[in-house]
Design a protein around this motif. Structure first.
Motif, PDB file in Angstrom:
ATOM      1  N   ASN A 141       0.535  -1.521  -0.006  1.00  0.00           N
ATOM      2  CA  ASN A 141       0.020  -0.147   0.081  1.00  0.00           C
ATOM      3  C   ASN A 141       0.766   1.705  -0.211  1.00  0.00           C
ATOM      4  N   CYS A 142       0.278   2.193  -0.180  1.00  0.00           N
ATOM      5  CA  CYS A 142       1.349   4.040  -0.521  1.00  0.00           C
ATOM      6  C   CYS A 142       0.715   4.648   1.108  1.00  0.00           C
ATOM      7  N   ALA A 143       0.429   4.074   1.982  1.00  0.00           N
ATOM      8  CA  ALA A 143       0.318   4.574   3.334  1.00  0.00           C
ATOM      9  C   ALA A 143       0.785   6.457   3.377  1.00  0.00           C
ATOM     10  N   GLN A 144       0.364   6.970   4.044  1.00  0.00           N
ATOM     11  CA  GLN A 144       1.278   8.453   4.009  1.00  0.00           C
ATOM     12  C   GLN A 144       3.042   8.244   5.310  1.00  0.00           C
ATOM     13  N   GLY A 145       4.161   7.881   4.501  1.00  0.00           N
ATOM     14  CA  GLY A 145       5.227   8.447   5.859  1.00  0.00           C
ATOM     15  C   GLY A 145       6.101   6.637   5.695  1.00  0.00           C
ATOM     16  N   GLY A 146       5.442   6.070   4.278  1.00  0.00           N
ATOM     17  CA  GLY A 146       5.644   4.338   5.073  1.00  0.00           C
ATOM     18  C   GLY A 146       6.308   4.549   2.886  1.00  0.00           C
ATOM     19  N   PRO A 147       6.858   2.939   2.619  1.00  0.00           N
ATOM     20  CA  PRO A 147       7.381   3.054   1.935  1.00  0.00           C
ATOM     21  C   PRO A 147       6.363   2.337   0.843  1.00  0.00           C
ATOM     22  N   ALA A 148       7.217   2.909  -0.747  1.00  0.00           N
ATOM     23  CA  ALA A 148       6.865   2.852  -1.978  1.00  0.00           C
ATOM     24  C   ALA A 148       6.448   1.185  -2.394  1.00  0.00           C
ATOM     25  N   PRO A 149       5.138   1.090  -2.445  1.00  0.00           N
ATOM     26  CA  PRO A 149       5.188  -0.169  -2.975  1.00  0.00           C
ATOM     27  C   PRO A 149       6.110  -0.884  -3.622  1.00  0.00           C
ATOM     28  N   GLY A 150       6.841  -2.434  -3.573  1.00  0.00           N
ATOM     29  CA  GLY A 150       7.180  -3.199  -3.841  1.00  0.00           C
ATOM     30  C   GLY A 150       7.932  -3.936  -3.297  1.00  0.00           C
ATOM     31  N   SER A 151       9.299  -4.864  -3.556  1.00  0.00           N
ATOM     32  CA  SER A 151       9.710  -5.919  -2.171  1.00  0.00           C
ATOM     33  C   SER A 151      11.028  -5.275  -2.330  1.00  0.00           C
ATOM     34  N   TYR A 152      11.579  -5.853  -0.283  1.00  0.00           N
ATOM     35  CA  TYR A 152      12.734  -4.998   0.108  1.00  0.00           C
ATOM     36  C   TYR A 152      13.499  -5.306   0.901  1.00  0.00           C
ATOM     37  N   ALA A 153      14.935  -5.768   0.997  1.00  0.00           N
ATOM     38  CA  ALA A 153      15.115  -6.605   2.084  1.00  0.00           C
ATOM     39  C   ALA A 153      14.996  -5.400   3.162  1.00  0.00           C
ATOM     40  N   ARG A 154      14.412  -6.018   4.394  1.00  0.00           N
ATOM     41  CA  ARG A 154      14.157  -5.733   5.776  1.00  0.00           C
ATOM     42  C   ARG A 154      15.655  -5.566   6.598  1.00  0.00           C
ATOM     43  N   LEU A 155      16.333  -4.968   6.791  1.00  0.00           N
ATOM     44  CA  LEU A 155      17.113  -5.174   7.818  1.00  0.00           C
ATOM     45  C   LEU A 155      16.182  -3.771   9.722  1.00  0.00           C
ATOM     46  N   ARG A 156      15.990  -5.145  10.368  1.00  0.00           N
ATOM     47  CA  ARG A 156      15.796  -4.854  11.902  1.00  0.00           C
ATOM     48  C   ARG A 156      16.863  -4.240  13.366  1.00  0.00           C
ATOM     49  N   VAL A 157      16.301  -3.920  13.598  1.00  0.00           N
ATOM     50  CA  VAL A 157      18.089  -3.517  14.714  1.00  0.00           C
ATOM     51  C   VAL A 157      16.275  -3.100  15.732  1.00  0.00           C
ATOM     52  N   LYS A 158      16.302  -3.904  17.229  1.00  0.00           N
ATOM     53  CA  LYS A 158      15.128  -3.665  17.978  1.00  0.00           C
ATOM     54  C   LYS A 158      16.000  -3.952  19.366  1.00  0.00           C
ATOM     55  N   ASP A 159      15.601  -2.196  20.240  1.00  0.00           N
ATOM     56  CA  ASP A 159      15.565  -3.153  21.453  1.00  0.00           C
ATOM     57  C   ASP A 159      14.799  -3.188  22.948  1.00  0.00           C
ATOM     58  N   HIS A 160      15.103  -3.481  24.507  1.00  0.00           N
ATOM     59  CA  HIS A 160      14.140  -3.074  25.320  1.00  0.00           C
ATOM     60  C   HIS A 160      14.858  -2.518  26.363  1.00  0.00           C
ATOM     61  N   GLY A 161      15.113  -1.411  25.500  1.00  0.00           N
ATOM     62  CA  GLY A 161      15.792  -0.128  26.656  1.00  0.00           C
ATOM     63  C   GLY A 161      14.688   0.837  27.162  1.00  0.00           C
ATOM     64  N   CYS A 162      15.263   2.127  27.068  1.00  0.00           N
ATOM     65  CA  CYS A 162      13.739   2.796  27.642  1.00  0.00           C
ATOM     66  C   CYS A 162      12.627   3.429  26.640  1.00  0.00           C
ATOM     67  N   GLY A 163      13.049   3.475  25.593  1.00  0.00           N
ATOM     68  CA  GLY A 163      12.750   4.136  24.865  1.00  0.00           C
ATOM     69  C   GLY A 163      12.171   5.192  24.609  1.00  0.00           C
ATOM     70  N   MET A 164      11.297   5.645  23.995  1.00  0.00           N
ATOM     71  CA  MET A 164      11.110   7.302  23.558  1.00  0.00           C
ATOM     72  C   MET A 164       9.695   7.468  23.472  1.00  0.00           C
ATOM     73  N   PRO A 165       9.348   8.913  23.928  1.00  0.00           N
ATOM     74  CA  PRO A 165       7.998   9.420  23.597  1.00  0.00           C
ATOM     75  C   PRO A 165       7.638  10.259  22.441  1.00  0.00           C
ATOM     76  N   GLN A 166       6.160   9.895  21.663  1.00  0.00           N
ATOM     77  CA  GLN A 166       5.796  10.508  20.718  1.00  0.00           C
ATOM     78  C   GLN A 166       6.818  11.608  21.039  1.00  0.00           C
ATOM     79  N   GLU A 167       7.229  12.651  21.806  1.00  0.00           N
ATOM     80  CA  GLU A 167       6.917  14.198  21.087  1.00  0.00           C
ATOM     81  C   GLU A 167       8.558  13.974  21.148  1.00  0.00           C
ATOM     82  N   VAL A 168       9.359  13.150  21.208  1.00  0.00           N
ATOM     83  CA  VAL A 168      11.039  12.735  21.219  1.00  0.00           C
ATOM     84  C   VAL A 168      10.915  11.755  19.611  1.00  0.00           C
ATOM     85  N   LEU A 169      10.425  11.174  19.426  1.00  0.00           N
ATOM     86  CA  LEU A 169      10.433  10.437  18.006  1.00  0.00           C
ATOM     87  C   LEU A 169       9.518  11.281  17.537  1.00  0.00           C
ATOM     88  N   GLN A 170       9.063  12.808  17.269  1.00  0.00           N
ATOM     89  CA  GLN A 170       9.095  12.796  15.876  1.00  0.00           C
ATOM     90  C   GLN A 170       9.866  14.061  15.744  1.00  0.00           C
TER      91      GLN A 170
END
Length: 226
Positions: A141-170
């Motif tokens: 799909n073509c959701a706003q702010g998302g990737p263009a339709p197509g095939s990708y190789a995804r690399l994901r980096v994930k932690d279980h740390g303190c995280g960020m509030p939405q105002e910082v994430l923006q």
């Protein structure tokens, strides 16, 4: 872009300096010294590649995009990333079995992943785990702010740390924005975003305060692989 590469080079030099300092402390343990020196030598090699990129950008040259095996790049970076993360952090790899090759500039890729790992480390001052996973992804799909339709190789980096509030994430992708005070430059994630734009990929970040952060890098595939 030049400021971002300088930031990445500082990260690498910090790891080199740490390795040499530890080698001095363990002078009576030859095996440990060899491991520390090997990590420092790898850091020097990566630093040389980054300097080459800096000179290339000064000449307005394009990034050195090549068709690369994503799993191979992640696997080869594993020891260096573990060393950079430090002894209190476990870096786990979960590599998919059907990951197609994708277009990547290796020097900039190494710097981007190191940035993400160091950010994840800093979010877990008491230690923890960082997961690095690869997967084939089809965006439909073509959701706003998302990737263009197509095939990708995804690399994901994930932690279980303190995280960020939405105002910082923006704001977290804005150049020079940092939550680390004098210890931060605000160039790390901005540099990662610039790298993904250069390869025609997509960057997304999800985070929740007290839960952790997940960063996805979507790399476009050569036409023959789609």
């Amino acid at each position: 872009m030049t400021g971002g590469i300088a930031h990445d080079l500082r990260n690498i030099l910090a790891i080199v300096e740490s390795g040499l300092r530890l080698a001095e402390r363990k002078a009576d343990q030859p095996e440990s010294v060899r491991a520390f020196i090997a990590a420092a030598r790898e850091g020097v090699d990566r630093g040389v590649e980054l300097i080459s990129q800096l000179l290339a950008f000064a000449d307005d040259r394009e990034p050195d995009l090549q068709v690369r095996d994503l799993n191979e790049l992640v696997s080869s970076s594993g020891p260096f990333l573990r060393y950079g993360a430090g002894p209190s952090i476990r870096v786990r790899l979960a590599l998919g079995s059907d990951i197609p090759s994708c277009l990547i500039d290796q020097a900039l890729f190494d710097a981007a992943v190191l940035n993400l790992v160091l950010n994840a480390r800093d979010a877990m001052p008491g230690g923890g785990e960082i997961w690095i996973a690869t997967e084939r992804l089809v965006a439909t799909n073509c959701a706003q702010g998302g990737p263009a339709p197509g095939s990708y190789a995804r690399l994901r980096v994930k932690d279980h740390g303190c995280g960020m509030p939405q105002e910082v994430l923006q704001k977290v992708l804005d150049p020079f924005f940092t939550t680390k005070g004098e210890n931060g430059t605000g160039m790390g994630l901005a540099q990662v975003r610039t790298f993904m734009q250069m390869v025609g990929g997509h960057l997304s970040i999800a985070s929740e305060r007290g839960t952790g952060t997940t960063v996805d890098l979507l790399f476009p595939l050569p036409e023959a692989a789609t």
